[in-house]
Design an enzyme around this catalytic site. Structure first.
Site, short mmCIF file in Angstrom:
data_model
loop_
_atom_site.label_atom_id
_atom_site.label_comp_id
_atom_site.label_asym_id
_atom_site.label_seq_id
_atom_site.Cartn_x
_atom_site.Cartn_y
_atom_site.Cartn_z
N ARG A 272 0.83 -1.20 0.00
CA ARG A 272 0.00 0.00 0.00
C ARG A 272 0.87 1.26 0.00
O ARG A 272 0.57 2.25 -0.67
CB ARG A 272 -0.90 -0.03 1.24
CG ARG A 272 -1.83 1.18 1.40
CD ARG A 272 -2.67 0.99 2.67
NE ARG A 272 -3.45 2.15 3.01
CZ ARG A 272 -4.67 2.41 2.55
NH1 ARG A 272 -5.23 1.56 1.70
NH2 ARG A 272 -5.32 3.49 2.92
N HIS B 64 0.71 4.34 -2.61
CA HIS B 64 0.45 5.71 -2.16
C HIS B 64 1.61 6.63 -2.49
O HIS B 64 1.40 7.84 -2.69
CB HIS B 64 0.15 5.73 -0.66
CG HIS B 64 -1.24 5.30 -0.34
ND1 HIS B 64 -2.00 5.88 0.65
CD2 HIS B 64 -2.04 4.34 -0.88
CE1 HIS B 64 -3.20 5.32 0.70
NE2 HIS B 64 -3.23 4.36 -0.22
N ASP B 65 2.81 6.11 -2.54
CA ASP B 65 3.95 6.92 -2.94
C ASP B 65 3.84 7.28 -4.42
O ASP B 65 3.96 8.45 -4.79
CB ASP B 65 5.26 6.17 -2.68
CG ASP B 65 6.48 6.99 -3.09
OD1 ASP B 65 6.51 8.18 -2.75
OD2 ASP B 65 7.38 6.43 -3.73
N SER C 281 8.47 10.20 -1.56
CA SER C 281 8.01 11.37 -0.80
C SER C 281 7.10 10.96 0.35
O SER C 281 6.97 11.69 1.34
CB SER C 281 7.29 12.36 -1.72
OG SER C 281 6.23 11.74 -2.43
N ASN D 219 -3.43 8.70 4.59
CA ASN D 219 -2.26 7.92 4.98
C ASN D 219 -2.12 7.68 6.48
O ASN D 219 -1.49 6.70 6.90
CB ASN D 219 -0.99 8.60 4.47
CG ASN D 219 -0.86 8.53 2.96
OD1 ASN D 219 -1.38 7.61 2.33
ND2 ASN D 219 -0.19 9.50 2.37
N HIS E 95 -6.21 -5.53 -2.83
CA HIS E 95 -7.09 -5.60 -1.65
C HIS E 95 -7.29 -7.02 -1.16
O HIS E 95 -8.01 -7.24 -0.19
CB HIS E 95 -8.44 -4.96 -1.97
CG HIS E 95 -8.41 -3.47 -2.02
ND1 HIS E 95 -9.49 -2.70 -2.40
CD2 HIS E 95 -7.40 -2.58 -1.73
CE1 HIS E 95 -9.15 -1.42 -2.35
NE2 HIS E 95 -7.90 -1.32 -1.95
N THR E 96 -6.67 -7.98 -1.82
CA THR E 96 -6.75 -9.36 -1.34
C THR E 96 -5.94 -9.55 -0.05
O THR E 96 -6.11 -10.54 0.65
CB THR E 96 -6.25 -10.34 -2.42
OG1 THR E 96 -6.61 -11.66 -2.04
CG2 THR E 96 -4.74 -10.27 -2.61
N SER F 180 -8.70 -15.20 3.47
CA SER F 180 -7.25 -15.41 3.29
C SER F 180 -6.56 -14.05 3.32
O SER F 180 -6.02 -13.59 2.32
CB SER F 180 -6.96 -16.13 1.97
OG SER F 180 -7.58 -15.46 0.87
N ASP G 291 -3.94 -13.91 -3.24
CA ASP G 291 -4.69 -14.83 -4.09
C ASP G 291 -5.86 -14.10 -4.75
O ASP G 291 -5.99 -12.88 -4.62
CB ASP G 291 -5.17 -16.04 -3.28
CG ASP G 291 -6.07 -15.64 -2.11
OD1 ASP G 291 -6.57 -14.49 -2.09
OD2 ASP G 291 -6.29 -16.48 -1.22
#
Length: 329
Positions: free
Chosen positions: A64, A68-69, A78, A96, A195-196, A251, A256
């Site tokens: 993540r 986001h960077d 940054s 953040n 998002h898994t 999971s 996956d």
């Protein structure tokens, strides 16, 4: 087409995409540190491994953080810069803080590399390597990371909200913000698969449970059993900022295709997850990934390589920070 032919075709596709991505910025290349700091990638992977075995959830944090960077000012590290008395940095912006984690892993890798290769390995490259290693340790496909990024000297909290997609975005809004970074709608659906792994704060989706569209009801699209489970984990009116739930409850530490299976079953945690079913093209992609884990893994690797080259600083631009949290004097 047989499954064997599909796998071969998918693998060939990811190789072509990765190779083409590597040519986008000729100053980024695989093996960039092979002479200047030969153990650079090994050191980063070692630190990620140590952190992962202590807490597998750190992998999602590092993945993540890289995302986001790159979406704010490009992949220039940054997001790692600390705020000062005169400036509030990206890491302390509302998207953040407190959601990003894993900064200490980058700090540890940087400290080790400065001890043996002073002023050579950028924080931006360390973050790109760490994201790759996190995916691999979580069961995803490893991939070569073209390196040679340099570190930016500016980090502004005010730039994060306008560049990072919130969990409430619809399909057109998501498509537009990814397109602004040079990524296609198909790559947006592919990268949503991140998002898994990981977790979300209850505040990011509680409106779907208790205040959908300004009413007192829950989002009718949510699977009722899943909604009831979420309500137990995120009680109405709770003000605990540390209340979190796994993005993929079955999971949560595996890279996956459970995410796409959940989206198909109306168990996408965010509005921005469920909207992947709102067009025929994106819904077909969700169904395809749910059926073919290798296809998603290979295309995710290719999309990560491409994302990792957004507005990079190379050559003499930027700097190589000696401390990832502070710009050089």
């Amino acid at each position: 087409m047989s499954s064997q032919k599909l796998i071969i075709t998918s693998f060939s596709l990811v190789l072509v995409v990765i190779l083409s991505c590597q040519s986008v910025h000729s100053q980024l290349r695989v093996g960039f540190y092979s002479h200047s700091c030969v153990f650079a990638e090994f050191v980063v992977k070692d630190e990620v491994k140590k952190a992962f075995f202590a807490n597998p959830g750190v992998a999602a944090g590092l993945l993540r953080m890289h995302f986001h960077d790159c979406f704010v000012r490009g992949c220039d590290a940054s997001v790692l810069i600390d705020s000062t008395a005169s400036n509030t940095a990206e890491k302390d912006s509302s998207p953040n803080n407190p959601s990003l984690r894993g900064f200490e892993v980058i700090d540890n890798a940087k400290a080790r590399l400065e001890a043996v290769c002073k002023g050579v390995v950028s924080c931006a490259d360390i973050l790109a390597f760490a994201a790759r290693d996190s995916i691999e340790l979580s069961g995803g496909l490893g991939y070569d990371v073209p390196a040679g990024r340099r570190d930016g000297r500016v980090s502004l909290a005010s730039e994060a909200p306008t560049n990072l997609p919130p969990p409430t975005f619809n399909l057109d809004q998501l498509t537009q913000i990814f397109a602004a970074k040079g990524l296609t709608r198909e790559e947006m659906v592919t990268l949503s698969g991140a998002h898994t792994v990981g977790r979300s704060h209850c505040t990011s989706f509680s409106d779907r449970l208790y205040n959908f569209n300004g009413t007192s009801s829950q989002d009718p699209i949510l699977d009722p059993t899943y909604a009831a489970q979420l309500k137990q984990q995120c009680p109405q009116g709770s003000t605990n900022p540390n209340s979190v739930v796994p993005m993929n409850p079955y999971s949560p530490v595996l890279a996956d295709t459970g995410y796409y299976i959940d989206v198909q079953a109306n168990r996408g945690l965010f509005t921005s997850d469920h909207i992947l079913l709102s067009s025929t093209a994106t819904a077909n992609q969700v169904h395809q990934y749910a059926r073919n884990p290798f296809l998603w893994s290979s295309q995710f690797a290719a999309a990560m390589v491409k994302m990792g080259q957004i507005k990079v600083l190379t050559g003499s631009a930027g700097e190589i920070r000696s401390n990832c949290r502070v710009i050089n004097n």
